[in-house]
Design a protein around this motif. Structure first.
Motif, PDB file in Angstrom:
ATOM      1  N   UNK A 195       0.848  -1.211   0.000  1.00 30.87           N
ATOM      2  CA  UNK A 195       0.000   0.000   0.000  1.00 30.87           C
ATOM      3  C   UNK A 195       0.873   1.247   0.000  1.00 30.87           C
ATOM      4  N   UNK A 196       0.606   2.166  -0.913  1.00 33.22           N
ATOM      5  CA  UNK A 196       1.451   3.373  -0.928  1.00 33.22           C
ATOM      6  C   UNK A 196       1.209   4.231   0.311  1.00 33.22           C
ATOM      7  N   UNK A 197       2.253   4.915   0.715  1.00 30.59           N
ATOM      8  CA  UNK A 197       2.138   5.803   1.875  1.00 30.59           C
ATOM      9  C   UNK A 197       1.134   6.914   1.567  1.00 30.59           C
ATOM     10  N   UNK A 198       0.315   7.258   2.540  1.00 32.00           N
ATOM     11  CA  UNK A 198      -0.600   8.389   2.341  1.00 32.00           C
ATOM     12  C   UNK A 198       0.177   9.688   2.591  1.00 32.00           C
ATOM     13  N   UNK A 199       0.109  10.570   1.596  1.00 30.86           N
ATOM     14  CA  UNK A 199       0.865  11.811   1.701  1.00 30.86           C
ATOM     15  C   UNK A 199      -0.070  12.958   2.050  1.00 30.86           C
ATOM     16  N   UNK A 200       0.285  13.721   3.069  1.00 27.45           N
ATOM     17  CA  UNK A 200      -0.460  14.934   3.380  1.00 27.45           C
ATOM     18  C   UNK A 200       0.084  16.042   2.487  1.00 27.45           C
ATOM     19  N   UNK A 201      -0.718  16.389   1.471  1.00 38.69           N
ATOM     20  CA  UNK A 201      -0.215  17.300   0.442  1.00 38.69           C
ATOM     21  C   UNK A 201       0.103  18.699   0.972  1.00 38.69           C
ATOM     22  N   UNK A 202      -0.718  19.176   1.915  1.00 41.83           N
ATOM     23  CA  UNK A 202      -0.467  20.522   2.444  1.00 41.83           C
ATOM     24  C   UNK A 202       0.869  20.567   3.194  1.00 41.83           C
ATOM     25  N   UNK A 203       1.098  19.514   3.993  1.00 39.95           N
ATOM     26  CA  UNK A 203       2.352  19.449   4.759  1.00 39.95           C
ATOM     27  C   UNK A 203       3.546  19.337   3.821  1.00 39.95           C
ATOM     28  N   UNK A 204       3.396  18.483   2.819  1.00 42.49           N
ATOM     29  CA  UNK A 204       4.501  18.279   1.885  1.00 42.49           C
ATOM     30  C   UNK A 204       4.796  19.556   1.099  1.00 42.49           C
ATOM     31  N   UNK A 205       3.712  20.227   0.704  1.00 43.38           N
ATOM     32  CA  UNK A 205       3.871  21.492  -0.019  1.00 43.38           C
ATOM     33  C   UNK A 205       4.662  22.497   0.826  1.00 43.38           C
ATOM     34  N   UNK A 206       4.298  22.561   2.112  1.00 43.90           N
ATOM     35  CA  UNK A 206       4.980  23.502   3.004  1.00 43.90           C
ATOM     36  C   UNK A 206       6.450  23.110   3.170  1.00 43.90           C
ATOM     37  N   UNK A 207       6.696  21.805   3.269  1.00 46.99           N
ATOM     38  CA  UNK A 207       8.068  21.298   3.414  1.00 46.99           C
ATOM     39  C   UNK A 207       8.909  21.657   2.179  1.00 46.99           C
ATOM     40  N   UNK A 208       8.328  21.441   1.009  1.00 45.98           N
ATOM     41  CA  UNK A 208       9.050  21.734  -0.236  1.00 45.98           C
ATOM     42  C   UNK A 208       9.241  23.247  -0.404  1.00 45.98           C
ATOM     43  N   UNK A 263       6.227  16.687  -8.680  1.00 42.98           N
ATOM     44  CA  UNK A 263       4.770  16.779  -8.576  1.00 42.98           C
ATOM     45  C   UNK A 263       4.332  18.243  -8.479  1.00 42.98           C
ATOM     46  N   UNK A 264       5.190  19.090  -7.900  1.00 44.47           N
ATOM     47  CA  UNK A 264       4.828  20.493  -7.653  1.00 44.47           C
ATOM     48  C   UNK A 264       5.382  21.454  -8.699  1.00 44.47           C
ATOM     49  N   UNK A 265       6.573  21.151  -9.222  1.00 53.59           N
ATOM     50  CA  UNK A 265       7.121  21.990 -10.299  1.00 53.59           C
ATOM     51  C   UNK A 265       8.199  21.230 -11.052  1.00 53.59           C
ATOM     52  N   UNK A 266       8.374  21.613 -12.298  1.00 49.38           N
ATOM     53  CA  UNK A 266       9.368  20.961 -13.149  1.00 49.38           C
ATOM     54  C   UNK A 266      10.466  21.919 -13.583  1.00 49.38           C
ATOM     55  N   UNK A 267      10.051  23.113 -13.984  1.00 52.81           N
ATOM     56  CA  UNK A 267      11.029  24.080 -14.494  1.00 52.81           C
ATOM     57  C   UNK A 267      11.407  25.068 -13.386  1.00 52.81           C
ATOM     58  N   UNK A 268      12.489  25.806 -13.645  1.00 48.67           N
ATOM     59  CA  UNK A 268      12.927  26.794 -12.675  1.00 48.67           C
ATOM     60  C   UNK A 268      11.876  27.892 -12.509  1.00 48.67           C
ATOM     61  N   UNK A 269      11.193  28.204 -13.600  1.00 51.22           N
ATOM     62  CA  UNK A 269      10.157  29.229 -13.534  1.00 51.22           C
ATOM     63  C   UNK A 269       8.999  28.772 -12.633  1.00 51.22           C
TER      64      UNK A 269
END
Lengths: 190, 190
Positions: free
Chosen positions: B1-14, B48-54
């Motif tokens: 089973x894949x780990x459940x990711x808390x997207x808001x937390x991960x977004x803040x971490x990144x 998942x959140x961005x690919x390019x530098x822009x």
């Protein structure tokens, strides 16, 4: 016989090319090569002034500072009321439209120095401190002001206006900007 | 089973990793790879959140803006006198020492957008305009002020202070900065 080079003119030419390249491509895109191309000069001619990207940025900023200091000092020579001289000096820190590129170079410079943790007190900040302290010592400022806070306030207002002009937030012309700053001086001058 | 990711937390971490990398290495040194390393995540997780530098820079700035807007809106809910609510909101635009990195990212963002000639009216400037116009419509501001000029003045002062704090020019604490800004509000509030 080698061509005689006017170093001051050449320096100004290279500085202008440097500002244009930094404003267009950022510091990352500025190199001895790209600046030589912009200035229509040989690599060797440009290397005379800087070799590394760091020297390039220092060179560009130094020229901005030298020219600003020269313009400011011109006002100091004028026989005008002290408040007007002060206002004329401060207005030199808000670049007109045709020199707004200098402000962009300044932003790149600050970012670079902050990353390197090398940012030191700049000469403009020292200059404003000096002027305000001289005015205070000469008894031209109100006695009940907090000079340290007024200097912080004034310099922040001026750099904020310069920054927002660059960002296109300011919808009023130079005459009304001048009036805003004069209002601040009215508050602290006797 | 894949780990459940808390997207808001991960977004803040990144986002935090992104701010740190930009503040340390500049935009030129920020990449999906360097940010993944800083956040201790896989390349895929960051992509998942961005690919390019822009996209990276837009992501980092968007998070700064979202968090600032959230903090400002919290003050709007408080049952306090309008001048105090306004002052609390404006003080959110002057980052405390532990969030000064956000200001550095903001500078990099402005420089980048200026180079690209893509700088648009930002949400903070729109927000200040909105607040001041609402206060004026509610009859809370003096009738003889020039609202357009007062907004320009206030926003320039605040961004100038934030910039000079980042540059280490400001020798007074937050309480005295607050008093400086309150003095400006006193001038325009009834």
């Amino acid at each position: 016989m080698p061509k005689i080079v006017n170093h001051e003119e050449r320096k100004a030419l290279i500085a202008k090319a440097t500002w244009n390249v930094i404003a267009r491509d950022g510091l990352g895109g500025a190199s001895v090569r790209s600046i030589a191309k912009e200035a229509n000069l040989s690599l060797g001619a440009v290397r005379h002034y800087f070799n590394t990207q760091e020297e390039l940025l220092e060179f560009a900023m130094q020229l901005v500072e030298e020219q600003a200091t020269e313009r400011i000092m011109e006002h100091a020579k004028q026989q005008l009321p002290p408040k007007e001289v002060t206002l004329n000096m401060l207005m030199e820190l808000i670049p007109p439209e045709d020199r707004v590129v200098e402000m962009q170079v300044w932003l790149e410079y600050i970012s670079y120095k902050l990353r390197k943790k090398e940012l030191k007190e700049d000469s403009v900040h020292q200059g404003i401190n000096l002027i305000m302290n001289k005015l205070n010592d000469a008894g031209l400022l109100k006695v009940d002001i907090n000079l340290e806070e007024e200097i912080i306030h004034l310099h922040a207002l001026i750099d904020g206006i310069a920054l927002h002009l660059l960002m296109g937030f300011i919808t009023i012309g130079r005459d009304r900007i001048r009036a805003l700053i004069e209002r601040e001086l009215d508050r602290i001058f006797i």
